[in-house]
Design a protein around this motif. Structure first.
Motif, PDB file in Angstrom:
ATOM      1  N   GLY A  71      19.708   0.027  -1.780  1.00 48.34           N
ATOM      2  CA  GLY A  71      19.228   1.399  -1.668  1.00 48.34           C
ATOM      3  C   GLY A  71      18.078   1.523  -0.674  1.00 48.34           C
ATOM      4  N   ALA A  72      17.168   0.559  -0.669  1.00 43.62           N
ATOM      5  CA  ALA A  72      16.074   0.575   0.300  1.00 43.62           C
ATOM      6  C   ALA A  72      16.606   0.440   1.726  1.00 43.62           C
ATOM      7  N   THR A  83      23.814  -1.205  13.406  1.00 42.12           N
ATOM      8  CA  THR A  83      22.397  -0.817  13.377  1.00 42.12           C
ATOM      9  C   THR A  83      21.471  -2.020  13.275  1.00 42.12           C
ATOM     10  N   GLY A  84      22.004  -3.181  12.907  1.00 41.90           N
ATOM     11  CA  GLY A  84      21.187  -4.379  12.787  1.00 41.90           C
ATOM     12  C   GLY A  84      21.274  -5.035  11.430  1.00 41.90           C
ATOM     13  N   PHE A  85      21.836  -4.311  10.431  1.00 41.94           N
ATOM     14  CA  PHE A  85      22.019  -4.871   9.093  1.00 41.94           C
ATOM     15  C   PHE A  85      22.862  -3.868   8.306  1.00 41.94           C
ATOM     16  N   SER A  86      23.769  -4.368   7.500  1.00 40.64           N
ATOM     17  CA  SER A  86      24.611  -3.492   6.697  1.00 40.64           C
ATOM     18  C   SER A  86      24.155  -3.535   5.242  1.00 40.64           C
ATOM     19  N   ALA A  87      23.686  -2.398   4.738  1.00 43.74           N
ATOM     20  CA  ALA A  87      23.195  -2.335   3.362  1.00 43.74           C
ATOM     21  C   ALA A  87      24.257  -2.734   2.353  1.00 43.74           C
ATOM     22  N   ASP A  88      25.502  -2.370   2.609  1.00 46.10           N
ATOM     23  CA  ASP A  88      26.553  -2.554   1.609  1.00 46.10           C
ATOM     24  C   ASP A  88      27.462  -3.747   1.868  1.00 46.10           C
TER      25      ASP A  88
END
Length: 381
Positions: A71-72, A83-88
């Protein structure tokens, strides 16, 4: 009177180290919101497509740590690998254990959670009593994020850094000499257009016009010409690696302990907040134009072992008397600090980027100047 240049930097919430800080403080808030007496010491490491969350947590709360971290990441804007990192879609590993009973033994009785020294600083250079270079560097970093999230410059991505150099005459800032902005962006963006956009929408929106001459202000934007790969894909992020950004930009000293991911029984955090509160009230009261405060603690002991004040020659009364007044007015025990500043609340996610000091938000109780009248009375100023 001597003239010199002083430089401070800030970073956006998408900088890899700040991402780690934000995740650790999001986890802390999750625990404190359910159980205010939670003991949390949470560290985060992030690299391309992978993260590790480690530390010691003792709590009656139930928190989905991995989902809190994701979530953060979504809130910051890391929603895809581009974008540089995938949250999911990035892997996250947990390595969490309970707080050591040897540490708990000292904290449970109201003592400090560790040994160490903490510094607080304030000066009358800005309305919020912060040094001008770090204040402006934070404002630029916040504006860089604002224009990204509001879609004003929709090609920007989360990572970014800012830097401001100010010329001083003695302790008085007289002009802004140069500004540096590094802005993470999507591929294929014309660099000259980006530079003009950043000048118009970020730099000139933030810098106070009376503090610089457009003809002589030196500006560097994306100095290498491209910043397409950013975030954890470019650099490994780690909790607590931006302690100077978090505090006074190097103008005031730092005790060494980081803040994010630590509950307020850890004096690394709460002691530094109290030191800022004390220093700010001293400057706001007119007792001094500049003030640095140091506290030193030992594990298991409530009262600080030492209290030091340095007013850099600007004090209206002797520093020894200021120390006496501090001990009379402020409760410097860990329990007293937590109670005075109301720290057992989920307020820490907001602190994790753009500085812990100089932001007069309702949650940031250490920024209040509610002791001014009492200090003036005791100091006779």
């Amino acid at each position: 009177m001597s003239r010199f240049l002083f430089t401070s930097e800030s970073v956006t919430e998408g900088h890899p180290d700040k991402v780690a800080d934000k995740i650790s403080d999001a986890i802390l808030d999750g625990y404190i919101s359910q159980d205010p007496n939670s003991r949390v010491a949470c560290e985060v490491l992030l690299t391309r497509g992978f993260g590790i969350i480690a530390g010691e947590i003792t709590s009656n709360a139930t928190v989905d740590i991995i989902e809190t971290a994701r979530g953060a990441l979504r809130d910051i804007g890391y929603t895809s690998e581009e974008t540089g990192f995938s949250a999911d879609n990035s892997g996250i590993v947990l390595a969490i254990q309970r707080q050591s009973p040897d540490i708990a033994m000292g904290v449970d009785t109201g003592g400090a959670g560790d040994q160490g020294m903490m510094f607080g600083f304030a000066c009358n250079e800005t309305d919020v009593l912060m040094p001008m270079p770090i204040y402006l560097a934070h404002r630029l970093a916040m504006r860089l994020t604002e224009v990204r999230k509001q879609g004003i410059l929709n090609y920007l991505r989360p990572d970014g850094k800012t830097q401001v150099t100010v010329e001083y005459e003695g302790y008085r800032p007289v002009r802004i000499v140069n500004v540096v902005v590094s802005a993470h962006h999507a591929p294929g963006i014309d660099i000259e257009q980006l530079r003009e956009d950043i000048k118009r929408e970020v730099i000139y929106q933030v810098l106070p016009g009376e503090m610089y001459d457009p003809a002589t202000l030196e500006i560097h934007i994306n100095a290498t010409g491209r910043f397409e790969i950013g975030g954890p894909a470019a650099d490994t992020g780690l909790t607590g690696r931006k302690v100077i950004v978090d505090t006074y930009g190097g103008m005031g000293r730092h005790g060494g302990g980081c803040f994010s991911g630590k509950d307020p029984t850890k004096v690394d955090r709460s002691g530094a907040y109290m030191a800022r509160y004390v220093a700010k009230n001293i400057v706001a009261s007119g007792i001094a134009d500049r003030c640095e405060v140091q506290f030193a603690y030992v594990i298991g002991v409530a009262r600080p072992l030492s209290v030091m004040v340095n007013t850099f020659g600007t004090g209206k009364i002797p520093e020894e008397r200021i120390v006496e007044i501090i001990n009379e007015v402020f409760d410097l025990t860990p329990r007293g600090i937590i109670q005075t500043l109301d720290l057992l609340r989920p307020i820490y996610y907001k602190t994790s980027a753009y500085g812990h000091f100089g932001r007069e938000l309702p949650e940031f109780t250490w920024e209040r100047t509610d002791k001014v009248e009492l200090l003036r009375e005791k100091a006779g100023v």
